[in-house]
Design an enzyme around this catalytic site. Structure first.
Site, PDB file in Angstrom:
ATOM      1  N   ASP A 462       0.778  -1.374  -0.043  1.00 51.48           N
ATOM      2  CA  ASP A 462       0.188   0.008   0.132  1.00 51.48           C
ATOM      3  C   ASP A 462       0.892   1.282  -0.008  1.00 51.48           C
ATOM      4  OD1 ASP A 462      -2.262   1.546  -0.250  1.00 51.48           O
ATOM      5  OD2 ASP A 462      -3.156   0.228   1.633  1.00 51.48           O
ATOM      6  N   ASP A 529     -10.513   1.577  -3.295  1.00 52.63           N
ATOM      7  CA  ASP A 529     -11.157   1.464  -1.739  1.00 52.63           C
ATOM      8  C   ASP A 529     -12.318   1.593  -1.906  1.00 52.63           C
ATOM      9  OD1 ASP A 529      -8.636   1.082  -0.545  1.00 52.63           O
ATOM     10  OD2 ASP A 529      -8.541   3.058   0.173  1.00 52.63           O
TER      11      ASP A 529
END
Length: 725
Positions: A462, A529
């Site tokens: 990430d 997301d």
């Protein structure tokens, strides 16, 4: 004395995109044509068409529509120069490169009139120099598997005086008939939203300054003939294969010459070349198609698939939206049990397993297993998951650090930012300076240690914040974004070499780092997301303009959705994830038995068709009603296809036919409904006629007329499988 006619060179093969160049003596090559491969069209044709005769161009004689390989002010170029830089006191800002060598498969170097050389799957090397300015330029042009053409430059400083590089970019001409441009923009949770506008005189410039590709990135800038769509029109595209700051642009001069280009956005003082030092641009990919946007996408998808093993994509369960930071062993074991029962094949433990990471304010940088959350280490959950026959994956965010961490307390100088003022935090994070070798070594040791200690086959990597000013104390306060990007590549390459059995996913606060630079090093991207299926329809649709569908992480989430609160049927959520790299982001222990059984059916259906989904050609149909989308995949041999008819909103007209283009017009196909929805749809269930044996139609009828339109409720999707009858 008459000028020596230039040599014609063509780089391309029998499909996809090609580029034709001319090599006039005494100057850089000129690009004659960038376009789709056309049978019977040669580089000599392009040379004659533009009227390039070997004379030096002037402001009033710009050599037709050809464009220099590197536009220079000295060559009477009135647009953006391809090279921007200078030495002290502004010296050597204007260059005049001349070619010294041209090499490549089959190229003879001849300057005889009418010479044409073809290049297929090989790199054409062009060397040039400007002796007075003390600079050398190398250019590589390659036709890659899949059909795209990619180009990059390398600049070398050959004198003791430093050269301050401000920009070095690649551009190519497109025909005057292009009239519209389309690129992508976005934000967190809304990545890659299309925006479209007419082309006019001047520059349309898209800059990415977040230090990574970013959700707001242009991603792929496309231009085309008026009204181009997914399946129609002539279209050209450009993409920068780089995971840092970027520039994509289209420029139309007052003369009508139009160029498409891209390059790295360099910050002031970021690249200063000492004697003997060089800078190489990222690869810039060009695509051209006479078959609309799908034609561009097919070339990029085939390139991604070429040269790397196409392993089966396991069905993934990521536990983030199920447990967040609450890492309870008993709960996670139960979640793994339910996941295995419904056919999931990979279990990923997300954020919260390390250091003081009980929330997002602390712990980043301390990549050792938390004794508080995991007193016996990760062994108990890894062994349990592996015992169920599932792969185990783990989340990392190596480039970031919290101020509340042991690492930051020990090495506050390791972060990016101007050191004489307070360092701005975003999401409670600071950025580690990967331009420092000691930082890369530390991170390698930390991640390598965890991957060595446990049976881990998957890493979600990430990157949750923009780099901000990106100043590097290691570089005396100069910007460090360029070195940060190279440091990220070096660290990931090193870890991949040490752990060849691990698959890697790129995540950037969702879909904030998706480009061909990072995709050379990863097997998957986290598309967004945003897991709401309606939002994901658009995000996945446009991310697939660059990325093959099997790379796009697409998960079935909870209802109501955690980001939007929207309630959607399980069938609509699953059918949306069906066309990506299918997974689950949902606490299935809280699902009903009926929901788990239905989800298991979808997983089984996905497994039955994933070979087709992950190897076939993507098709997006241009529909009249924006509330209805028709899309799917057909096999390259056109023997079968699977398509969706998605009703995204209330219809403004009667349902339009379910057209299925791309199949062989001379063959017949049986169309059968798959994954029917639960009862409760519209009373006129047109889809019923596809139940059982289905319908048989020719490929021509499917493309031109279509199947009878299925009546659908809003927020529903209807899938058919077509096989040769």
């Amino acid at each position: 004395m008459s000028a020596v006619p230039p040599t014609a060179i063509r780089v391309g093969s029998d499909h996809g995109t090609e580029i034709a160049l001319a090599t006039p003596p005494g100057s850089l090559p000129r690009i004659l044509r960038l376009g789709p491969v056309v049978a019977g069209l040669s580089a000599i044709d392009s040379l004659q068409a533009v009227g390039l005769d070997g004379t030096a161009p002037t402001v009033h004689h710009a050599s037709g529509r050809s464009v220099p390989l590197l536009p220079e002010v000295s060559g009477a170029w009135l647009g953006q120069p391809g090279l921007r830089g200078h030495r002290a006191s502004g010296r050597d800002w204007s260059t005049a490169f001349t070619v010294t060598d041209v090499t490549g498969f089959g190229f003879t170097g001849s300057d005889v009139t009418g010479t044409e050389t073809r290049h297929t799957h090989d790199i054409l090397h062009i060397e040039a120099e400007d002796l007075l300015r003390g600079l050398a330029l190398s250019t590589e042009i390659e036709h890659v598997l899949g059909g795209a053409v990619r180009i990059r430059h390398r600049l070398v400083n050959r004198t003791p005086s430093p050269y301050f590089l401000e920009g070095l970019e690649v551009c190519a001409p497109v025909p005057d008939r292009v009239g519209e441009l389309l690129d992508l923009t976005g934000r967190w949770g809304r990545e890659r939203s299309p925006q479209r506008r007419p082309i006019a005189d001047g520059v349309w410039l898209r800059e990415g300054r977040s230090g990574k590709t970013g959700p707001e990135s242009a991603t792929l800038l496309s231009v085309g003939t008026a009204g181009f769509g997914f399946r129609c029109g002539e279209v050209w595209g450009v993409h920068l294969a780089w995971s840092g700051n970027s520039r994509h642009f289209v420029e139309r001069l007052a003369s009508g010459v139009t160029v498409l280009g891209a390059g790295e956005l360099l910050l002031p003082g970021e690249v200063i070349l000492a004697e003997g030092e060089s800078y190489t641009t990222p690869w810039v990919y060009f695509t051209a198609s006479a078959d609309g946007l799908d034609g561009l996408a097919a070339q990029l998808h085939d390139h991604l698939r070429a040269g790397r093993p196409q392993a089966v994509r396991p069905v993934t369960c990521n536990v983030w939206e199920a447990v967040y930071f609450d890492h309870d062993l008993g709960r996670l074991r139960e979640l793994a049990d339910r996941a295995a029962e419904i056919g999931i094949e990979r279990f990923v433990l997300d954020d919260g397993w390390f250091g003081g990471r009980r929330h997002d304010h602390a712990g980043l940088g301390d990549w050792s297993v938390s004794a508080e959350a995991w007193p016996d280490g990760l062994g108990p959950i890894v062994d349990h998951v592996r015992g169920l026959g599932l792969q185990f994956g783990l989340w990392f965010e190596p480039e970031m650090v919290n101020a509340d961490s042991d690492l930051y307390r020990l090495h506050p100088e390791w972060v990016l930012g101007v050191q004489d003022r307070p360092l701005p935090e975003f999401r409670h994070q600071l950025v580690l300076d990967l331009g420092r070798p000691e930082v890369r070594d530390y991170l390698f040791d930390q991640v390598h240690s965890v991957l060595t200690a446990y049976d881990i086959s998957y890493v979600k990597w990430d990157h949750n914040r923009a780099l901000g000013d990106g100043a590097s104390a290691y570089r005396d306060g100069a910007p460090g974004v360029h070195e940060q990007t190279l440091g990220f590549y070096e660290l990931l390459d090193r870890l991949r070499a040490a752990h060849p059995g691990v698959q890697w996913e790129s995540c950037g606060s969702g879909g904030g780092r998706i480009d061909l630079g990072v995709l050379e090093r990863t097997e998957r991207v986290w598309t967004s997301d945003m897991t709401d299926a309606l939002s994901r329809q658009l995000i996945q649709r446009w991310t697939a303009q660059l990325v093959a569908p099997e790379y796009l992480g697409a998960h079935v989430s909870a209802s109501p959705n955690h980001q939007t609160g929207r309630q959607l049927s399980l069938d609509f959520r699953a059918s949306t994830a069906f066309f990506g790299d299918f997974g689950v982001e949902w606490d299935v222990t809280r699902a009903t038995a009926a929901e788990r059984a239905r989800l298991a059916e979808w997983i089984a259906l996905y497994k039955a068709h994933r070979q087709l989904l992950h190897t076939g050609r993507m098709v997006r149909v241009d529909t009249v009603d924006a509330a209805r989308w028709i899309y799917g995949v057909h096999a390259h041999d056109r023997s079968e296809a699977i398509f969706a008819y998605a009703q995204l909103d209330e219809a403004v007209s009667d349902p339009e036919p379910f057209r299925v283009p791309g199949l062989d017009p001379n063959r017949h196909y049986r169309a059968r409904q798959v994954a029917p929805e639960v009862p409760g749809g519209p009373p006129e269930r047109e889809g019923d006629r596809w139940a059982g044996e289905g319908m048989i139609l020719s490929g021509a009828a499917l493309a031109m007329i279509g199947l009878p339109a299925p009546a659908r409720w809003p927020l529903s999707s209807f899938l058919i499988h077509l096989t040769e009858a």
